[in-house]
Structures are given as structure tokens and as C-alpha cells.
Design a protein around this motif. Structure first.
Motif, PDB file in Angstrom:
ATOM      1  N   SER A 133       0.728  -1.373  -0.005  1.00 17.46           N
ATOM      2  CA  SER A 133      -0.309  -0.186   0.015  1.00 17.46           C
ATOM      3  C   SER A 133       0.760   1.250   0.049  1.00 17.46           C
ATOM      4  CB  SER A 133      -0.814  -0.076   1.279  1.00 17.46           C
ATOM      5  OG  SER A 133      -1.483   1.161   1.616  1.00 17.46           O
ATOM      6  N   ASN A 134       0.174   2.446  -0.191  1.00 19.53           N
ATOM      7  CA  ASN A 134       0.957   3.857  -0.119  1.00 19.53           C
ATOM      8  C   ASN A 134       0.232   4.427   0.930  1.00 19.53           C
ATOM      9  OD1 ASN A 134       2.885   3.161  -2.259  1.00 19.53           O
ATOM     10  ND2 ASN A 134       1.223   3.201  -3.794  1.00 19.53           N
ATOM     11  N   GLY A 135      -0.031   3.888   1.930  1.00 14.91           N
ATOM     12  CA  GLY A 135      -0.632   4.602   3.068  1.00 14.91           C
ATOM     13  C   GLY A 135      -2.423   4.781   3.045  1.00 14.91           C
ATOM     14  N   ILE A 136      -2.930   5.672   3.643  1.00 20.79           N
ATOM     15  CA  ILE A 136      -4.336   5.650   4.011  1.00 20.79           C
ATOM     16  C   ILE A 136      -5.029   5.884   2.635  1.00 20.79           C
ATOM     17  CG2 ILE A 136      -6.246   6.973   5.447  1.00 20.79           C
ATOM     18  CD1 ILE A 136      -3.752   7.524   7.346  1.00 20.79           C
ATOM     19  N   HIS A 137      -6.222   5.259   2.346  1.00 19.31           N
ATOM     20  CA  HIS A 137      -6.923   5.620   1.184  1.00 19.31           C
ATOM     21  C   HIS A 137      -7.883   6.754   1.724  1.00 19.31           C
ATOM     22  CE1 HIS A 137     -10.216   5.149  -1.791  1.00 19.31           C
ATOM     23  NE2 HIS A 137      -9.194   4.425  -2.629  1.00 19.31           N
ATOM     24  N   HIS A 138      -8.706   6.527   2.721  1.00 18.12           N
ATOM     25  CA  HIS A 138      -9.719   7.323   3.127  1.00 18.12           C
ATOM     26  C   HIS A 138     -10.170   7.060   4.660  1.00 18.12           C
ATOM     27  CE1 HIS A 138     -12.614   4.135   1.843  1.00 18.12           C
ATOM     28  NE2 HIS A 138     -13.216   4.430   2.975  1.00 18.12           N
ATOM     29  N   VAL A 139     -10.870   8.118   5.146  1.00 18.58           N
ATOM     30  CA  VAL A 139     -11.388   7.808   6.720  1.00 18.58           C
ATOM     31  C   VAL A 139     -12.795   8.102   6.592  1.00 18.58           C
ATOM     32  CG1 VAL A 139     -11.156   8.673   8.908  1.00 18.58           C
ATOM     33  CG2 VAL A 139      -9.068   8.473   7.746  1.00 18.58           C
ATOM     34  N   VAL A 168       1.754  -5.919   5.882  1.00 21.19           N
ATOM     35  CA  VAL A 168       0.767  -5.933   5.055  1.00 21.19           C
ATOM     36  C   VAL A 168       0.690  -4.706   4.269  1.00 21.19           C
ATOM     37  CG1 VAL A 168      -1.748  -6.164   4.526  1.00 21.19           C
ATOM     38  CG2 VAL A 168      -0.463  -7.523   6.332  1.00 21.19           C
ATOM     39  N   PHE A 169       0.746  -3.443   5.043  1.00 25.35           N
ATOM     40  CA  PHE A 169       0.387  -2.140   4.167  1.00 25.35           C
ATOM     41  C   PHE A 169       1.713  -1.423   3.918  1.00 25.35           C
ATOM     42  CE2 PHE A 169      -3.700  -2.530   6.749  1.00 25.35           C
ATOM     43  CZ  PHE A 169      -4.147  -3.051   5.773  1.00 25.35           C
ATOM     44  N   GLY A 170       3.172  -1.968   4.422  1.00 26.25           N
ATOM     45  CA  GLY A 170       4.269  -1.161   3.815  1.00 26.25           C
ATOM     46  C   GLY A 170       4.604   0.100   4.649  1.00 26.25           C
ATOM     47  N   PHE A 171       4.176   0.245   5.802  1.00 25.49           N
ATOM     48  CA  PHE A 171       4.640   1.140   6.820  1.00 25.49           C
ATOM     49  C   PHE A 171       6.143   0.610   7.628  1.00 25.49           C
ATOM     50  CE2 PHE A 171       0.314   2.314   6.013  1.00 25.49           C
ATOM     51  CZ  PHE A 171       0.264   3.734   6.703  1.00 25.49           C
ATOM     52  N   GLN A 172       6.744   1.499   7.791  1.00 25.98           N
ATOM     53  CA  GLN A 172       7.854   1.022   8.790  1.00 25.98           C
ATOM     54  C   GLN A 172       7.697   1.786  10.334  1.00 25.98           C
ATOM     55  OE1 GLN A 172      11.332   2.502   6.311  1.00 25.98           O
ATOM     56  NE2 GLN A 172      10.694   1.178   4.813  1.00 25.98           N
ATOM     57  N   GLN A 195       3.678   5.343  19.344  1.00 20.63           N
ATOM     58  CA  GLN A 195       4.524   4.560  18.531  1.00 20.63           C
ATOM     59  C   GLN A 195       4.073   5.053  17.172  1.00 20.63           C
ATOM     60  OE1 GLN A 195       7.597   2.692  19.028  1.00 20.63           O
ATOM     61  NE2 GLN A 195       7.768   3.598  16.816  1.00 20.63           N
ATOM     62  N   ARG A 196       5.277   5.835  16.182  1.00 19.44           N
ATOM     63  CA  ARG A 196       4.829   5.954  14.771  1.00 19.44           C
ATOM     64  C   ARG A 196       5.053   5.196  13.689  1.00 19.44           C
ATOM     65  NH1 ARG A 196       5.141  12.212  12.905  1.00 19.44           N
ATOM     66  NH2 ARG A 196       3.014  12.047  13.890  1.00 19.44           N
ATOM     67  N   TYR A 197       4.154   4.849  12.896  1.00 16.69           N
ATOM     68  CA  TYR A 197       4.567   3.871  11.836  1.00 16.69           C
ATOM     69  C   TYR A 197       4.267   4.741  10.521  1.00 16.69           C
ATOM     70  CZ  TYR A 197       4.850  -0.289  14.381  1.00 16.69           C
ATOM     71  OH  TYR A 197       4.994  -1.296  15.243  1.00 16.69           O
ATOM     72  N   GLN A 198       5.285   4.875   9.661  1.00 17.59           N
ATOM     73  CA  GLN A 198       5.428   5.665   8.308  1.00 17.59           C
ATOM     74  C   GLN A 198       5.623   4.992   7.124  1.00 17.59           C
ATOM     75  OE1 GLN A 198       7.753   8.914   9.657  1.00 17.59           O
ATOM     76  NE2 GLN A 198       6.942  10.473   7.780  1.00 17.59           N
ATOM     77  N   VAL A 199       5.110   5.328   5.956  1.00 14.92           N
ATOM     78  CA  VAL A 199       5.391   4.744   4.710  1.00 14.92           C
ATOM     79  C   VAL A 199       6.417   5.880   4.065  1.00 14.92           C
ATOM     80  CG1 VAL A 199       4.610   4.250   2.424  1.00 14.92           C
ATOM     81  CG2 VAL A 199       3.033   4.021   4.404  1.00 14.92           C
ATOM     82  N   GLU A 200       7.775   5.243   3.820  1.00 16.04           N
ATOM     83  CA  GLU A 200       8.714   5.986   3.146  1.00 16.04           C
ATOM     84  C   GLU A 200       8.208   6.508   1.746  1.00 16.04           C
ATOM     85  OE1 GLU A 200      11.652   7.605   4.388  1.00 16.04           O
ATOM     86  OE2 GLU A 200      11.141   5.827   5.516  1.00 16.04           O
ATOM     87  N   GLY A 201       8.465   7.779   1.480  1.00 15.74           N
ATOM     88  CA  GLY A 201       8.340   8.292   0.268  1.00 15.74           C
ATOM     89  C   GLY A 201       6.663   8.686   0.019  1.00 15.74           C
ATOM     90  N   THR A 202       6.139   8.595   0.930  1.00 13.10           N
ATOM     91  CA  THR A 202       4.451   8.837   0.725  1.00 13.10           C
ATOM     92  C   THR A 202       4.192  10.216   1.535  1.00 13.10           C
ATOM     93  OG1 THR A 202       3.941   6.601   0.146  1.00 13.10           O
ATOM     94  CG2 THR A 202       2.139   7.989   0.986  1.00 13.10           C
ATOM     95  N   THR A 203       3.792  11.211   0.753  1.00 14.29           N
ATOM     96  CA  THR A 203       3.280  12.357   1.463  1.00 14.29           C
ATOM     97  C   THR A 203       1.830  12.271   1.915  1.00 14.29           C
ATOM     98  OG1 THR A 203       2.882  13.473  -0.617  1.00 14.29           O
ATOM     99  CG2 THR A 203       4.842  13.779   0.284  1.00 14.29           C
ATOM    100  N   LEU A 204       0.872  11.874   1.138  1.00 11.36           N
ATOM    101  CA  LEU A 204      -0.344  11.859   1.641  1.00 11.36           C
ATOM    102  C   LEU A 204      -0.761  10.623   2.301  1.00 11.36           C
ATOM    103  CD1 LEU A 204      -2.177  12.751  -1.780  1.00 11.36           C
ATOM    104  CD2 LEU A 204      -1.705  14.237   0.255  1.00 11.36           C
ATOM    105  N   GLY A 205      -1.256  10.877   3.663  1.00  9.72           N
ATOM    106  CA  GLY A 205      -1.629   9.605   4.442  1.00  9.72           C
ATOM    107  C   GLY A 205      -0.562   8.985   4.822  1.00  9.72           C
ATOM    108  N   GLY A 206       0.514   8.984   4.848  1.00 11.74           N
ATOM    109  CA  GLY A 206       1.564   8.097   5.134  1.00 11.74           C
ATOM    110  C   GLY A 206       2.043   7.864   6.541  1.00 11.74           C
ATOM    111  N   ILE A 207       1.329   8.267   7.491  1.00 13.79           N
ATOM    112  CA  ILE A 207       1.529   7.988   9.067  1.00 13.79           C
ATOM    113  C   ILE A 207       0.556   7.543   9.712  1.00 13.79           C
ATOM    114  CG2 ILE A 207       2.489   9.231  11.221  1.00 13.79           C
ATOM    115  CD1 ILE A 207       3.590  11.325   9.367  1.00 13.79           C
TER     116      ILE A 207
END
Length: 309
Positions: A2-8, A172-176, A185-197
Motif C-alpha cells: 500500500s501507499n498509506g491511507i486511502h480514506h477515513v 501488509v501495508f508497507g509502513f515502517q 509509536q509512529r509508523y510511516q510509509v517511506e516516500g509517501t506524503t499523503l496519509g503516510g503516517i
């Protein structure tokens, strides 16, 4: 991956008040006006940027007489949007002028944060992001483009324990796994600006919440297409013992759902086909869109749905 959050997706009170706040006060674009496919006498509003890119979409089921919810363990505590760091002052002033309930700006993970609430008490925040001023800003209202919201920054989940949820975010979703502050505790998708945390806040012993107005129903994560979604579903089952629902067609994306180990309802939503599939980009959100199976009931539904003014 995945590249982060799609929607809430959240629950609100009266539809007109919700529209006035998110489109009027926050300047988000109503990109789709449809109904709750499972309860079609209720609207389903989708707000986002100009075309509703994944990572910018906040959606609501507005029930006119919804009882207030209570945020607790196993729920989303806060949904945060990105703004340029230099815009926090503008927004503080705007919230004062508009009578929006907000806190004094603070700092989290080295970034300025302005926490506030919508008319139903839903917890939101604006996070000042260095470099966001270089990104295009879009406002549907009177907000200057340079101060406009730039999609999601993060969601904060309240959990008994972060380990099993963190494992799913990573595998599953590619967060680090990133930094931590106090019990978060923070999880983050590298290189994704939108909804990457995604921030996981451990609140052992905290009471469980109740769904209602002002609370988040679910958080959806991105899958590029059906094949990517299927791979995530397989990984969830094989590596984490998690079963999802069958795929559901939501017209603008295709979804599967599961309750992650901490109790939060997660969705995996495809990026395709997007919101321009049934109306031109220029007129997104202007007319009521119904799924094919509800089209024969259009006259009946239009008669009972609340007037938006």
C-alpha cells in the motif's frame, strides 16, 4: 504494498451542518454526494482535494439524529491533515473567527500541531509540514490556496497494545516503525506524503468507545488494484490469522474489511476506478449519485434525504 491511507469514514450529525463545516470552514471539496449503500435513506458524503485523490478523502455518514459517540480504546482518536508549517497561524485565526473549538498550537514529533474539533466533537488536527508550501493547494471556499489543506497527515489509534497492529501495518501495508513519543509509536510509509503516517497510542485499561456522531467508523488503506488487494488479503490470512469480508463494490473503489487485533475496523480500498467514473471532474459532488441497484428508488430517496439548502 500500500501507499498509506486511502480514506477515513466517520459518523456525523445533521448533513447540512457537516457540509457547511467541511466544505465551508475547512475548504474541502465535496467530491461525491451519494447514499450509504447499506442504509440508503442516509447520505454518504466524500470530501477531498480537487479530484479526490486517495489520501485526501474524508467521508461521512450524516445521521440527522445520531447520538454522540464516545472515543475509546480500539478506535481512531484523531484524524490529522497536512498544511504548510507557515499556515498554522492563519488557521488559528480562522478558527477563532469561525468559533471552531481548538487547542493552543503544540508540537509533536518536531512538527507544529493545531488540534480542533468539528461541530459533532470529532477530534481533528492540522499538522504543519515543512515543504508542503511547494505542493499545489486546492480550496473549494474562501481559503487562499497557499493555506489550503494538503490531504491527510496521519491517524492516531488508541490501543491496548501496539505490537500486533504494528506488525500488520509493517507487513501488509508497507509502513515502517519510526520514532516514538511518550506512549505513541509512529509508523510511516517511506516516500509517501499523503496519509503516510499511523500513530499507535497505547492506553492500556482505557475504556472502550461507543460509535456515534463525532467518531470514526473505519480507516481504509490503499491497494493499487484488485490484484494488490488480493495479495494483502492473502498475507493477512497467512501471516496474521486475519480474515476479511468478501469484496464489496463501492462504485468508486472496491473494498474488503477486517477488525485488526486492537479492535479498529480497517478497510483495504482500491485506488481504481476513482470518483470521476460517473460524473465529470468539473462537476464532482454536485448531483446525487446512486449505485445501479438503488437507481429505481431515486424518487423515493430524494424525497426522504435531508435538504442541503
Amino acid at each position: 504494498m500500500s501507499n498509506g491511507i486511502h480514506h477515513v469514514t466517520a459518523i456525523s450529525g445533521p448533513a447540512r451542518r457537516n457540509l457547511e463545516f467541511y466544505a465551508g470552514v475547512l475548504g474541502l471539496r465535496l467530491v461525491k454526494k451519494t447514499v450509504n449503500f447499506d442504509d440508503p435513506r442516509t447520505y454518504h458524503f466524500y470530501y477531498g482535494d480537487e479530484i479526490g485523490h486517495p489520501g485526501t478523502i474524508l467521508t461521512f455518514f450524516p445521521w440527522e439524529h445520531a447520538a454522540a459517540g464516545q472515543v475509546g480504546r480500539g478506535e481512531t482518536f484523531e484524524t490529522a491533515f497536512r498544511v504548510p508549517a507557515s499556515s498554522i497561524g492563519y488557521w488559528t485565526q480562522r478558527f477563532l473567527e469561525k468559533g471552531v473549538s481548538h487547542e493552543t498550537p503544540s508540537r509533536r514529533f518536531g512538527e507544529p500541531v493545531l488540534a480542533f474539533r468539528d461541530p459533532d466533537g470529532m477530534r481533528l488536527a492540522l499538522v504543519g509540514v515543512a515543504g508542503a508550501e511547494a505542493e499545489p493547494g486546492f480550496s473549494a471556499g474562501d481559503i487562499p490556496a497557499e493555506h489550503a489543506l494538503r490531504g491527510f497527515h496521519s491517524v492516531t489509534l488508541l490501543l491496548d497494545d501496539a505490537a500486533a497492529t504494528g506488525a500488520i501495518l509493517s507487513d501488509v501495508f508497507g509502513f515502517q516503525k519510526g520514532g516514538s513519543e511518550e506512549t505513541t509509536q509512529r509508523y510511516q510509509v517511506e516516500g509517501t506524503t499523503l496519509g503516510g503516517i499511523v500513530d499507535l497510542r497505547v492506553v492500556g485499561g482505557f475504556p472502550r468507545g461507543n460509535l456515534g456522531a463525532g467518531t470514526v467508523h473505519h480507516v481504509a488503506f490503499r491497494a493499487a488494484d484488485d490484484a494488490a488487494q488480493e495479495a494483502m488479503v492473502r498475507k493477512l490470512a497467512e501471516n496474521h490469522g486475519q480474515r476479511t469480508t468478501a469484496q464489496k463494490n463501492r462504485d468508486y473503489f472496491r473494498s474488503v474489511y477486517f477488525r485488526e487485533p486492537g479492535g479498529v475496523l480497517f478497510e483495504i480500498a482500491t485506488d481504481v476506478p476513482g470518483f470521476a467514473v460517473d460524473e465529470p471532474q468539473a462537476s464532482l459532488g454536485q448531483s446525487l449519485k446512486l449505485p445501479a441497484f438503488l437507481e429505481p428508488r431515486r424518487a423515493e430517496l430524494e424525497a426522504v434525504l435531508p435538504q442541503l439548502g
